[in-house]
Design a protein around this motif. Structure first.
Motif, PDB file in Angstrom:
ATOM      1  N   GLY A   1       9.974  -1.839  -2.162  1.00  0.00           N
ATOM      2  CA  GLY A   1       9.444  -1.800  -3.513  1.00  0.00           C
ATOM      3  C   GLY A   1       9.914  -2.940  -4.387  1.00  0.00           C
ATOM      4  N   ALA A   2      11.051  -3.530  -4.044  1.00  0.00           N
ATOM      5  CA  ALA A   2      11.602  -4.617  -4.857  1.00  0.00           C
ATOM      6  C   ALA A   2      11.121  -6.000  -4.414  1.00  0.00           C
ATOM      7  CB  ALA A   2      13.129  -4.582  -4.803  1.00  0.00           C
TER       8      ALA A   2
ATOM      9  N   ASN B   1      -9.656   1.830   3.606  1.00  0.00           N
ATOM     10  CA  ASN B   1     -10.158   2.984   4.332  1.00  0.00           C
ATOM     11  C   ASN B   1      -9.041   3.848   4.905  1.00  0.00           C
ATOM     12  OD1 ASN B   1      -9.268   1.714   6.707  1.00  0.00           O
ATOM     13  ND2 ASN B   1     -11.240   0.735   7.037  1.00  0.00           N
ATOM     14  N   GLU B   2      -9.441   4.948   5.509  1.00  0.00           N
ATOM     15  CA  GLU B   2      -8.485   5.929   6.002  1.00  0.00           C
ATOM     16  C   GLU B   2      -7.583   5.344   7.089  1.00  0.00           C
ATOM     17  OE1 GLU B   2      -8.517  10.312   8.172  1.00  0.00           O
ATOM     18  OE2 GLU B   2     -10.344   9.507   7.279  1.00  0.00           O
ATOM     19  N   ARG B   3      -8.106   4.411   7.836  1.00  0.00           N
ATOM     20  CA  ARG B   3      -7.328   3.798   8.918  1.00  0.00           C
ATOM     21  C   ARG B   3      -6.035   3.196   8.386  1.00  0.00           C
ATOM     22  NH1 ARG B   3      -8.507  -1.981  10.971  1.00  0.00           N
ATOM     23  NH2 ARG B   3      -7.206  -2.189  12.803  1.00  0.00           N
ATOM     24  N   PHE B   4      -6.110   2.381   7.327  1.00  0.00           N
ATOM     25  CA  PHE B   4      -4.925   1.720   6.823  1.00  0.00           C
ATOM     26  C   PHE B   4      -4.010   2.684   6.077  1.00  0.00           C
ATOM     27  CE2 PHE B   4      -7.685  -1.928   7.546  1.00  0.00           C
ATOM     28  CZ  PHE B   4      -6.814  -2.736   8.248  1.00  0.00           C
ATOM     29  N   SER B   5      -4.570   3.646   5.381  1.00  0.00           N
ATOM     30  CA  SER B   5      -3.713   4.610   4.694  1.00  0.00           C
ATOM     31  C   SER B   5      -2.925   5.434   5.700  1.00  0.00           C
ATOM     32  CB  SER B   5      -4.538   5.515   3.782  1.00  0.00           C
ATOM     33  OG  SER B   5      -5.439   6.311   4.516  1.00  0.00           O
ATOM     34  N   SER B   6      -3.554   5.785   6.816  1.00  0.00           N
ATOM     35  CA  SER B   6      -2.845   6.569   7.823  1.00  0.00           C
ATOM     36  C   SER B   6      -1.685   5.780   8.410  1.00  0.00           C
ATOM     37  CB  SER B   6      -3.806   7.016   8.932  1.00  0.00           C
ATOM     38  OG  SER B   6      -4.279   5.917   9.691  1.00  0.00           O
ATOM     39  N   PHE B   7      -1.868   4.491   8.652  1.00  0.00           N
ATOM     40  CA  PHE B   7      -0.782   3.659   9.167  1.00  0.00           C
ATOM     41  C   PHE B   7       0.383   3.618   8.189  1.00  0.00           C
ATOM     42  CE2 PHE B   7      -4.012   0.894  11.643  1.00  0.00           C
ATOM     43  CZ  PHE B   7      -3.954   1.769  12.716  1.00  0.00           C
TER      44      PHE B   7
ATOM     45  N   TYR C   1       1.205   5.618   5.587  1.00  0.00           N
ATOM     46  CA  TYR C   1       1.888   6.876   5.319  1.00  0.00           C
ATOM     47  C   TYR C   1       2.657   7.375   6.546  1.00  0.00           C
ATOM     48  CZ  TYR C   1      -0.731   6.908   0.965  1.00  0.00           C
ATOM     49  OH  TYR C   1      -1.247   6.572  -0.263  1.00  0.00           O
ATOM     50  N   TRP C   2       2.158   7.085   7.726  1.00  0.00           N
ATOM     51  CA  TRP C   2       2.893   7.417   8.949  1.00  0.00           C
ATOM     52  C   TRP C   2       4.222   6.675   8.961  1.00  0.00           C
ATOM     53  CZ3 TRP C   2       4.694   4.678  13.195  1.00  0.00           C
ATOM     54  CH2 TRP C   2       4.990   5.426  14.343  1.00  0.00           C
ATOM     55  N   SER C   3       4.195   5.399   8.608  1.00  0.00           N
ATOM     56  CA  SER C   3       5.434   4.618   8.543  1.00  0.00           C
ATOM     57  C   SER C   3       6.327   5.093   7.407  1.00  0.00           C
ATOM     58  CB  SER C   3       5.109   3.132   8.344  1.00  0.00           C
ATOM     59  OG  SER C   3       4.373   2.606   9.412  1.00  0.00           O
ATOM     60  N   GLY C   4       5.725   5.393   6.261  1.00  0.00           N
ATOM     61  CA  GLY C   4       6.501   5.814   5.106  1.00  0.00           C
ATOM     62  C   GLY C   4       7.298   7.073   5.339  1.00  0.00           C
ATOM     63  N   ALA C   5       6.793   7.943   6.202  1.00  0.00           N
ATOM     64  CA  ALA C   5       7.512   9.181   6.517  1.00  0.00           C
ATOM     65  C   ALA C   5       8.728   8.925   7.392  1.00  0.00           C
ATOM     66  CB  ALA C   5       6.574  10.158   7.218  1.00  0.00           C
TER      67      ALA C   5
ATOM     68  N   ASN D   1       0.821  -1.210   0.000  1.00  0.00           N
ATOM     69  CA  ASN D   1       0.000   0.000   0.000  1.00  0.00           C
ATOM     70  C   ASN D   1       0.858   1.264   0.000  1.00  0.00           C
ATOM     71  OD1 ASN D   1      -2.264  -1.628   0.095  1.00  0.00           O
ATOM     72  ND2 ASN D   1      -2.520  -1.447   2.305  1.00  0.00           N
ATOM     73  N   LEU D   2       1.959   1.223   0.741  1.00  0.00           N
ATOM     74  CA  LEU D   2       2.848   2.380   0.764  1.00  0.00           C
ATOM     75  C   LEU D   2       3.526   2.570  -0.587  1.00  0.00           C
ATOM     76  CD1 LEU D   2       4.299   4.674   2.247  1.00  0.00           C
ATOM     77  CD2 LEU D   2       6.030   3.002   2.942  1.00  0.00           C
ATOM     78  N   MET D   3       3.981   1.480  -1.198  1.00  0.00           N
ATOM     79  CA  MET D   3       4.727   1.573  -2.441  1.00  0.00           C
ATOM     80  C   MET D   3       3.842   1.883  -3.641  1.00  0.00           C
ATOM     81  SD  MET D   3       7.931   1.145  -1.755  1.00  0.00           S
ATOM     82  CE  MET D   3       7.553   2.145  -0.312  1.00  0.00           C
ATOM     83  N   GLU D   4       2.623   1.333  -3.665  1.00  0.00           N
ATOM     84  CA  GLU D   4       1.783   1.424  -4.855  1.00  0.00           C
ATOM     85  C   GLU D   4       0.573   2.328  -4.693  1.00  0.00           C
ATOM     86  OE1 GLU D   4       0.792  -2.495  -6.179  1.00  0.00           O
ATOM     87  OE2 GLU D   4       2.882  -3.202  -6.163  1.00  0.00           O
TER      88      GLU D   4
END
Length: 231
Positions: free
Chosen positions: A95-96, A72-78, A80-84, A61-64
């Protein structure tokens, strides 16, 4: 499911070393929920005996990105928080990663995936039916002697029609047990397969303190659902 918890990862790796493990298999989800995604990936990248590793849904989800209407917003927030909190090398590693992997060990064909895939290459929706026949049906698209997966954080070890279906459980999210990291030992000797589930104790105090201090989205839910702490 390591989920950003290198303290739990080190506990399991120490157990592996003490038990003379030859190779390591990882089912993904390096990020999400836990406070240290970068440190978790760094710890894993130091290993020199990884037989196979795949991408988890949080990693993907973070990579793609998030397809419209499916998450839902719950998983996207997790994610993107980690991705930062990861650098370019860690992001490139995630990504690989492949979605699934076949490999051979001691004459047995092993299939590794974070969770069974659909015909379109998406992760199947969780189907809360733990019967061996249902699990085998979910993996009917793949051909192997041993199937290893994750995503559902509880441990589930099953045999059905001569095949093994193994979910070691989440390493990084202890849930109600609070201070254990899950893993397992797969042994293949002279064509005979056995599996030992592990619950390795560790001090979860530092992890909980970092979760509380890190500005994590939906903090009470993370503490309650994934660390067994109700506040």
């Amino acid at each position: 499911d390591l989920h950003g918890n290198p303290v739990a990862l080190r506990a399991v790796l120490n157990e592996f070393r003490n038990r003379g493990v030859d190779e390591i298999i990882c089912g993904g989800d390096f990020i999400g929920f836990g406070p240290w995604p970068q440190e978790t990936i760094d710890e894993f990248l130091r290993l020199d005996n990884v037989a196979a590793c795949v991408m988890g849904n949080h990693d993907r989800n973070l990579m793609e990105g998030f397809p419209a209407g499916t998450l839902n917003e719950r998983f996207s927030s997790f994610a993107y928080w980690s991705g930062a909190r990861i650098d370019g090398l860690a992001a490139a590693f995630l990504g690989a990663l492949p979605l699934d992997s076949y490999f051979e060990a001691e004459g047995k064909r092993i299939y590794l995936v974070h969770y069974p895939l659909t015909a379109d290459g998406d992760f199947q929706a969780i189907y809360h039916d733990p019967s061996p026949a249902r699990i085998a049906e979910m993996f009917s698209y793949a051909d192997a002697d041993i199937f290893i997966y994750g995503h559902e954080h509880g441990t589930l070890i099953q045999q059905y029609e001569g095949r093994w279906y193994i979910n070691p459980g989440s390493l990084g999210c202890p849930a109600a047990k609070r201070n254990i990291a899950r893993g397992g030992l797969l042994k293949i000797v002279d064509g005979s397969v056995s599996y030992e589930a592990l619950e390795v104790p560790y001090d979860v105090t530092a992890t909980l303190a970092a979760v509380r201090a890190g500005g994590h989205p939906l903090l009470p839910e993370v503490l309650g659902d994934f660390y067994g702490v109700k506040e």
